[in-house]
Design a protein around this motif. Sequence first.
Motif, PDB file in Angstrom:
ATOM      1  N   GLU A  35       0.759  -1.217  -0.114  1.00 25.06           N
ATOM      2  CA  GLU A  35      -0.052  -0.016  -0.069  1.00 25.06           C
ATOM      3  C   GLU A  35       0.857   1.373  -0.037  1.00 25.06           C
ATOM      4  OE1 GLU A  35      -2.827  -0.394   3.258  1.00 25.06           O
ATOM      5  OE2 GLU A  35      -3.734   1.586   2.643  1.00 25.06           O
ATOM      6  N   VAL A  36       1.976   1.379   0.796  1.00 29.84           N
ATOM      7  CA  VAL A  36       2.759   2.383   0.740  1.00 29.84           C
ATOM      8  C   VAL A  36       3.598   2.751  -0.358  1.00 29.84           C
ATOM      9  CG1 VAL A  36       4.964   3.368   2.223  1.00 29.84           C
ATOM     10  CG2 VAL A  36       2.947   2.407   3.319  1.00 29.84           C
TER      11      VAL A  36
ATOM     12  N   LEU B  59       1.344   4.204  -3.008  1.00 32.84           N
ATOM     13  CA  LEU B  59       1.064   5.603  -2.725  1.00 32.84           C
ATOM     14  C   LEU B  59       2.260   6.323  -3.204  1.00 32.84           C
ATOM     15  CD1 LEU B  59      -1.170   5.567   0.620  1.00 32.84           C
ATOM     16  CD2 LEU B  59      -1.853   6.751  -1.459  1.00 32.84           C
ATOM     17  N   PHE B  60       3.321   5.698  -2.851  1.00 24.49           N
ATOM     18  CA  PHE B  60       4.512   6.618  -3.346  1.00 24.49           C
ATOM     19  C   PHE B  60       4.536   6.659  -4.738  1.00 24.49           C
ATOM     20  CE2 PHE B  60       9.346   6.376  -4.240  1.00 24.49           C
ATOM     21  CZ  PHE B  60       9.720   7.463  -3.290  1.00 24.49           C
TER      22      PHE B  60
ATOM     23  N   PHE C 241       7.227   8.750   3.459  1.00 25.75           N
ATOM     24  CA  PHE C 241       6.549   7.431   3.258  1.00 25.75           C
ATOM     25  C   PHE C 241       6.953   6.377   4.309  1.00 25.75           C
ATOM     26  CE2 PHE C 241       5.321   9.676  -0.530  1.00 25.75           C
ATOM     27  CZ  PHE C 241       4.027   9.318  -0.811  1.00 25.75           C
TER      28      PHE C 241
ATOM     29  N   TYR D 197       4.237   4.268   6.687  1.00 27.62           N
ATOM     30  CA  TYR D 197       4.465   2.944   7.135  1.00 27.62           C
ATOM     31  C   TYR D 197       4.156   2.713   8.424  1.00 27.62           C
ATOM     32  CZ  TYR D 197       6.148  -1.939   7.669  1.00 27.62           C
ATOM     33  OH  TYR D 197       6.163  -3.076   7.981  1.00 27.62           O
TER      34      TYR D 197
ATOM     35  N   GLY E 185      -2.176   1.054  12.802  1.00 27.14           N
ATOM     36  CA  GLY E 185      -3.581   1.177  12.823  1.00 27.14           C
ATOM     37  C   GLY E 185      -4.257   2.460  13.061  1.00 27.14           C
TER      38      GLY E 185
ATOM     39  N   ARG F   7      -7.108   6.195   8.423  1.00 25.84           N
ATOM     40  CA  ARG F   7      -6.553   6.123   7.019  1.00 25.84           C
ATOM     41  C   ARG F   7      -7.553   6.792   6.068  1.00 25.84           C
ATOM     42  NH1 ARG F   7      -5.530   1.389   4.767  1.00 25.84           N
ATOM     43  NH2 ARG F   7      -3.981   0.403   6.257  1.00 25.84           N
TER      44      ARG F   7
ATOM     45  N   LEU G 153      -5.323   9.743   3.664  1.00 21.99           N
ATOM     46  CA  LEU G 153      -4.028   9.819   3.404  1.00 21.99           C
ATOM     47  C   LEU G 153      -3.207  10.404   2.484  1.00 21.99           C
ATOM     48  CD1 LEU G 153      -3.665   5.574   3.468  1.00 21.99           C
ATOM     49  CD2 LEU G 153      -3.482   7.376   5.327  1.00 21.99           C
TER      50      LEU G 153
ATOM     51  N   ARG H  91      -7.778  17.826  -3.282  1.00 31.50           N
ATOM     52  CA  ARG H  91      -9.178  18.146  -2.726  1.00 31.50           C
ATOM     53  C   ARG H  91      -9.022  19.227  -1.648  1.00 31.50           C
ATOM     54  NH1 ARG H  91     -13.706  14.986  -4.089  1.00 31.50           N
ATOM     55  NH2 ARG H  91     -14.483  16.793  -2.926  1.00 31.50           N
TER      56      ARG H  91
ATOM     57  N   ARG I 253     -10.731  19.192   1.029  1.00 38.14           N
ATOM     58  CA  ARG I 253     -10.664  18.293   1.967  1.00 38.14           C
ATOM     59  C   ARG I 253      -9.192  17.842   2.373  1.00 38.14           C
ATOM     60  NH1 ARG I 253     -14.672  15.497   4.588  1.00 38.14           N
ATOM     61  NH2 ARG I 253     -16.229  16.481   3.242  1.00 38.14           N
TER      62      ARG I 253
END
Lengths: 253, 176
Positions: free
Chosen positions: B23-24, B27-28, B57, B61, B67, B70, B73, B144, B146
Amino acid sequence: MRAHEHLRDEELLLLLDGEAGAREQEWIAHVAQCQACGARRAQLEQAMANWVASRPSTAPPAMEQPLANLRRGLETRSRHWLRYAAAACVMAAVAGGVLWNTHLRAPAGPLPDARLTPGAARALTRDEVCGLAEEDGERRAPVELARRVFRDYRIARPRARAYELDYLISPALGGAEEARNLWPQPYAEGIWNSRVKDALEDDLRRQVCSGALELTSVQAELAEDWIATYKRHFRSERPLAEHRGFMKDQAWE
Amino acid sequence: MSSVLGSIRIGIGVNGAPCVREEVTALFVELRAPLLRYLRSLGLREDDSEDVAQETFLSLYEHLRQGKPRDCLRGWVFRVGHNLALKRLMRKGCETAEFDLVDGGMTPEEQADWKARQVRMQNVVAALPERDRYCLLLRAEGLRYREIGEALEMSLGAVAASLARSLNKLSVVERG
Ligand SMILES: [Zn+2]
Ligand SMILES: [Zn+2]
């Protein structure tokens, strides 16, 4: 009320960014019949587009080396986590060991195998479902059950790989914690992934609890084909942009 | 909205959290280029920007492994990158980012006009109050409202008001 006043610039901008909130309908109606606000909105939209377009569009710098560096850093950190972290990792390793040797078969997709996962709901009324405390909606399938589902789906793991064990009918909508209501979904793979499903379930639950939808028919729709339910419900052939990055449930490793 | 109602996901991995790692890295790959541009526009040097991106990044992680929330992100990534960048700038001082102002497919006259307008715009941006400038630069990277709010710890309304002020100043240049 400000129904007959013009919208301020920041309100028009919020409207443009889809963030008007509760006043959205009121503002849209105003802008639709007010020439001044309509023209102003177009001006602001153009000004923003000009600004964005004026930024240098430099070619993205080469990715290979930085990505390799990041991977190394993550590797180091995850070893640290393995050493210190919780039983969760141990449980995952146990489940992983079991799955490692099972027969290879095409991995589960965005829809479950209907023979293995027809869906199952608990006998709860609408009021009981809507009165569920957060902890009741948050159900983590026990490791034994998780193992069984993976075994049933004959998922082999020739390399380290992540799945999500997803409920077909989510517990927050009365779904049961049983193998026939669970299936492994590749994590965040494809457009119809479990994040999109979570977004759908959230919305369905809101509508069930507000009385707009019938609990049992929502359960039946999800069990039959959650992707078709999504398409009908949001009137869209593809996941909406705001749902593609929807992240809600925590990964459990 | 509650963060727990809904279905439960279990990512099974043997090698210590491949799901979070994947996932990280995903996103990177998605956010590195806009993050680097934003960091450069804050005045950070190229090599420092790359370092800050890595650090950001790796923090992401840790954030996910613990936890933590998220739900925004992208905003989180820019907030952490922004704060790391400001720390470095305090230590090292900043470098005026130089952008290549020339765009292809224009006659020399058009180019000169365009360049002059770019310089006027950059001057307006440089003279904006700090927060307004950050908002505008983050918007240019496609965030955005937000997400900008998350990055700069501002409310949605404050982000919109800030952008409205800046656009008004910029449109004076547009007309000029
Ligand atoms: Zn008006
Ligand atoms: Zn889910």
